[in-house]
Design a protein around this motif. Structure first.
Motif, short mmCIF file in Angstrom:
data_model
loop_
_atom_site.label_atom_id
_atom_site.label_comp_id
_atom_site.label_asym_id
_atom_site.label_seq_id
_atom_site.Cartn_x
_atom_site.Cartn_y
_atom_site.Cartn_z
N TYR A 346 0.83 -1.21 0.00
CA TYR A 346 0.00 0.00 0.00
C TYR A 346 0.86 1.26 0.00
O TYR A 346 0.47 2.29 -0.52
CB TYR A 346 -0.98 -0.01 1.18
CG TYR A 346 -2.11 -0.98 0.97
CD1 TYR A 346 -3.13 -0.68 0.07
CD2 TYR A 346 -2.14 -2.20 1.61
CE1 TYR A 346 -4.16 -1.57 -0.16
CE2 TYR A 346 -3.18 -3.11 1.39
CZ TYR A 346 -4.18 -2.79 0.50
OH TYR A 346 -5.20 -3.67 0.25
N LYS A 350 1.52 4.09 -3.50
CA LYS A 350 1.57 5.56 -3.57
C LYS A 350 2.77 6.05 -4.36
O LYS A 350 2.82 7.20 -4.79
CB LYS A 350 1.64 6.14 -2.15
CG LYS A 350 0.38 5.92 -1.34
CD LYS A 350 0.58 6.49 0.07
CE LYS A 350 -0.43 5.91 1.04
NZ LYS A 350 0.04 5.97 2.43
N VAL A 357 -4.24 -1.38 -8.73
CA VAL A 357 -5.34 -1.97 -7.96
C VAL A 357 -4.76 -3.13 -7.16
O VAL A 357 -3.86 -3.82 -7.62
CB VAL A 357 -6.48 -2.45 -8.89
CG1 VAL A 357 -6.05 -3.61 -9.77
CG2 VAL A 357 -7.71 -2.85 -8.07
N GLU A 360 -6.73 -9.39 -3.34
CA GLU A 360 -6.26 -10.26 -2.26
C GLU A 360 -6.48 -11.72 -2.62
O GLU A 360 -7.58 -12.11 -2.97
CB GLU A 360 -7.02 -9.93 -0.97
CG GLU A 360 -6.52 -8.67 -0.31
CD GLU A 360 -7.66 -7.78 0.14
OE1 GLU A 360 -8.82 -8.15 -0.03
OE2 GLU A 360 -7.37 -6.69 0.65
N ASN B 112 -9.60 6.60 -8.39
CA ASN B 112 -8.95 5.56 -7.59
C ASN B 112 -10.01 4.97 -6.67
O ASN B 112 -11.02 5.61 -6.40
CB ASN B 112 -7.81 6.18 -6.77
CG ASN B 112 -6.85 5.13 -6.24
OD1 ASN B 112 -7.02 3.94 -6.48
ND2 ASN B 112 -5.85 5.59 -5.50
N PHE B 113 -9.80 3.77 -6.19
CA PHE B 113 -10.76 3.20 -5.25
C PHE B 113 -10.10 2.16 -4.36
O PHE B 113 -9.07 1.60 -4.72
CB PHE B 113 -11.94 2.56 -5.99
CG PHE B 113 -11.57 1.33 -6.79
CD1 PHE B 113 -11.11 1.44 -8.09
CD2 PHE B 113 -11.66 0.07 -6.23
CE1 PHE B 113 -10.75 0.32 -8.82
CE2 PHE B 113 -11.30 -1.07 -6.96
CZ PHE B 113 -10.85 -0.94 -8.26
N ASP B 117 -11.60 -5.95 2.49
CA ASP B 117 -11.12 -7.27 2.11
C ASP B 117 -12.23 -8.30 2.34
O ASP B 117 -13.37 -7.96 2.62
CB ASP B 117 -9.82 -7.61 2.84
CG ASP B 117 -9.93 -7.42 4.32
OD1 ASP B 117 -11.06 -7.52 4.84
OD2 ASP B 117 -8.91 -7.16 4.97
N LYS B 118 -11.84 -9.57 2.21
CA LYS B 118 -12.84 -10.64 2.27
C LYS B 118 -13.36 -10.83 3.68
O LYS B 118 -13.04 -11.77 4.37
CB LYS B 118 -12.18 -11.95 1.85
CG LYS B 118 -11.96 -12.06 0.38
CD LYS B 118 -11.36 -13.40 0.04
CE LYS B 118 -9.95 -13.51 0.52
NZ LYS B 118 -9.04 -12.57 -0.04
N ARG B 197 -6.04 5.17 2.59
CA ARG B 197 -5.24 4.68 1.48
C ARG B 197 -5.42 5.52 0.23
O ARG B 197 -4.63 5.44 -0.69
CB ARG B 197 -5.62 3.22 1.16
CG ARG B 197 -5.20 2.27 2.22
CD ARG B 197 -5.36 0.86 1.70
NE ARG B 197 -5.68 -0.05 2.77
CZ ARG B 197 -6.47 -1.10 2.62
NH1 ARG B 197 -7.03 -1.36 1.46
NH2 ARG B 197 -6.70 -1.90 3.63
#
Lengths: 386, 259
Positions: A346, A350, A357, A360, B112-113, B117-118, B197
């Motif tokens: 992450y 940046k 993108v 996971e 952006n996005f 999470d799961k 983020r």
């Protein structure tokens, strides 16, 4: 829909022979993917790669089964799935060349330390552990001396166990072959710079085993030179890996082995080509540094590898690939198994010059893959890039 | 041109009939048969509007099951367009749906996005589970939040663990209002971690079914230290966005792939 490369078949033959060679070898060392294999080849010791073996099982969709075998023994589900799959295979008596000794290097991760200790207890064979300092900012001279001294110890260790002597000349020759192999490999990967690209990262993933397992022999040199010819031929004939290539992307992290074909088709059907990736390129960066002292060269090469450096170095490597391959974006696989590879993503995100993108998943453990979530993330990303 | 936007989410399906503005809309619970759910919610909206659509766009998790749609677009793109049409000043969308949540940076479409999470933490499902543990209706959570004087601290982000925390607070005799406010703070901190983020720029618009809950808005405003706008009917923003995307797409002769 996917255009299979002829090289895939040759790779299968080559790797089958490689595995057969292991059963016929007098001395076998199990080795981590980032350890200096050249020393083993120079001593005619066969290197067996548990990581490659687990990746094969992952691609065959058997990885989860063996991971569960390890979990039943008490290994945590949070542990690397290469390690779980490997330990599961070993205790299930899957046919693999038995080790004479084990050679683990922590330049790729620290899981290998405990993983190889487990193997050492199971097989009751000695383990040599090569410790490479982590390079946060700069690689210091004393790091090289430290690793150099351990390499001297390792050679001593291997000579005592096998009763063989390492010839300096043969080591130099092996390094030359490794260098040539890496160059041929890199040249094949660089064909992805063409627009449209004649290969996808999925072709690269499928065909990466020779540079990992056979580096330091003649085989990868011939194999990747032929692969490059095949790609040049595609370019000449105007054959693109993905029809009507509209979006070019870079992949970060280890592939999702059990979904390789699915992902390949997902992107191809959306006129998107993943032209390169950080994983296969990790071996293209393994250019042995030219130092008069061979072991110092090896030390420097193996300290400064992708997973053993700070995130500024990693971001720079990614941005270099972004520019070399002229991609529109980056798909970042946050890999539940590979902590050193996924940690910092992450932050790195940046620092990357193009949009990216995060998805996971896990390289081998299918239970971690959620198709609907990944489809939505990837489709939204492509909509954003259009 | 009249365009229908159908948003088939994990818990509810929404359909909007749109021309220059919303003509009619309908919301229905999702059944396992997504195609029929989409058909039903569409016919209901058509009945209310008295006209049918010339072009249909599907979005949401079930978008690929809507075979009668002309176009399928992800809910991320749709929420960005929908929120922007309601609040032209919108730069960021926080969408909290039934099973996922996302923070979207908006700038001529999606810039952006990030998505959760799961895990159900930080989604509508989290609040449903907690409401049932507290034996209150999920639609009452907002009112209860207003009456809290000392919100409890819910330390688990995991839905299962948080539920057991709630149960132990009940056992300790803690006020339901304070537990509810604590839960809203927990969900907000989860969303705030995601929002960090991406570059969170005002105006921030909250969409999705959970935006109906004033307590979540309150908690998000406190933790993000920013004012949050909520559309009159936040649940249909994705469907509105789908209709707008379809309108743009169809009006360009469907040649350009850009929305």
């Amino acid at each position: 829909m996917l255009k299979k490369m002829k090289s895939n078949e040759k790779m299968k033959q080559l790797m089958t022979n490689y595995y057969m060679m292991g059963f016929a070898s007098e001395h076998v060392s199990w080795i981590t993917s980032g350890a200096p294999v050249e020393i083993l080849y120079a001593m005619d010791i066969y290197p067996f790669y548990p990581e490659n073996h687990s990746a094969l099982f992952g691609a065959a969709k058997q990885g989860t089964y063996y991971a569960e075998v390890a979990e039943k023994l008490g290994f945590s589900r949070d542990l690397c799935s290469y390690a779980r799959c490997d330990i599961g295979c070993v205790v299930s008596s899957v046919n693999v060349p038995n080790p004479t000794f084990l050679f683990a290097c922590n330049n790729i991760c620290n899981t290998v330390v405990k993983w190889y200790e487990v193997l050492s207890r199971i097989y009751k064979v000695p383990l040599f552990f090569l410790d490479t300092p982590f390079v946060r900012k700069e690689l210091k001279e004393n790091y090289i001396r430290y690793v150099h001294d351990q390499l001297v110890e390792f050679i001593d260790f291997a000579e005592k166990i096998t009763g063989k002597e390492l010839s300096d000349l043969k080591l130099r020759k092996t390094l030359q072959l490794a260098l040539k192999g890496v160059k041929a490999y890199k040249d094949a990967l660089l064909m992805g710079r063409n627009k449209p690209s004649p290969l996808t990262a999925f072709d690269a993933f499928i065909n990466m085993a020779p540079i990992v397992c056979l580096r330091g022999t003649e085989y990868p040199i011939n194999f990747y030179e032929e692969m490059k010819l095949e790609l040049e031929d595609r370019v000449k004939k105007g054959i693109a890996a993905v029809d009507d290539e509209k979006i070019r992307l870079l992949w970060d992290n280890i592939p999702i082995w059990y979904r390789l074909k699915w992902l390949g088709e997902f992107f191809a059907s959306r006129n998107t080509c993943i032209v390169a990736d950080t994983y296969t390129n990790a071996w293209s960066w393994m250019i042995v540094k030219d130092k008069s002292n061979v072991l110092e060269s090896l030390a420097e090469t193996y300290i400064f590898i992708y997973l053993n450096v700070g995130i500024e170095h990693m971001a720079k490597a990614i941005n270099d690939l972004v520019n070399i391959y002229d991609v529109d974006g980056v798909v970042i696989h946050s890999n539940r198994s590979c902590k050193p590879y996924s940690f910092g993503q992450y932050e790195i995100q940046k620092m990357i010059e193009v949009p990216s993108v995060v998805i996971e998943a896990d390289m081998v453990d299918e239970r971690v893959f959620s198709e609907a979530q990944i489809v939505t993330r990837l489709e939204a990303f492509l909509e954003m890039l259009k | 041109m009249i365009v229908a936007g159908i948003d088939v989410g994990s818990l509810t399906a929404k359909c909007v009939l749109f021309e220059e503005k919303v003509i009619a809309y309908s919301i229905a619970k999702v059944t396992p048969d997504l195609e029929n759910t989409a058909k039903a919610v569409y016919s209901d909206a058509v009945k209310k509007a008295g006209v049918s659509a010339e072009y249909i766009v599907a979005t949401g998790y079930g978008r690929n099951k809507v075979s009668f749609a002309n176009l399928k677009v992800t809910e991320i793109t749709c929420h960005a367009f929908g929120a922007k049409s309601i609040f032209p000043s919108c730069r960021t969308v926080i969408d909290i749906g039934g099973q996922d949540s996302k923070v979207i940076a908006v700038e001529n479409g999606v810039k952006n996005f990030v998505m959760n999470d799961k895990c159900a933490a930080g989604t509508g499902r989290f609040l449903e589970v907690m409401a049932s543990a507290l034996n209150v209706d999920v639609s009452k959570l907002g009112e209860l939040d207003e009456k809290a004087d000392k919100p409890v601290n819910i330390s688990s982000t995991c839905t299962v663990f948080a539920e057991s925390e709630v149960v132990s607070y009940i056992a300790q005799g803690e006020k339901v209002e304070n537990i509810v406010a604590g839960l809203h703070n927990a969900i907000a901190s989860r969303i705030a971690a995601m929002a960090k983020r991406i570059d969170l720029k005002p105006d921030v618009v909250l969409t999705g079914g959970v935006a109906k809950n004033k307590g979540v808005k309150r908690a998000l405003e406190e933790i993000l230290q920013i004012k949050i706008l909520v559309p009159e009917e936040p649940q249909i923003v994705g469907a509105i966005g789908a209709a707008i995307v379809g309108k743009n797409y169809a009006s360009r002769g469907r040649k350009s792939e850009r929305f």
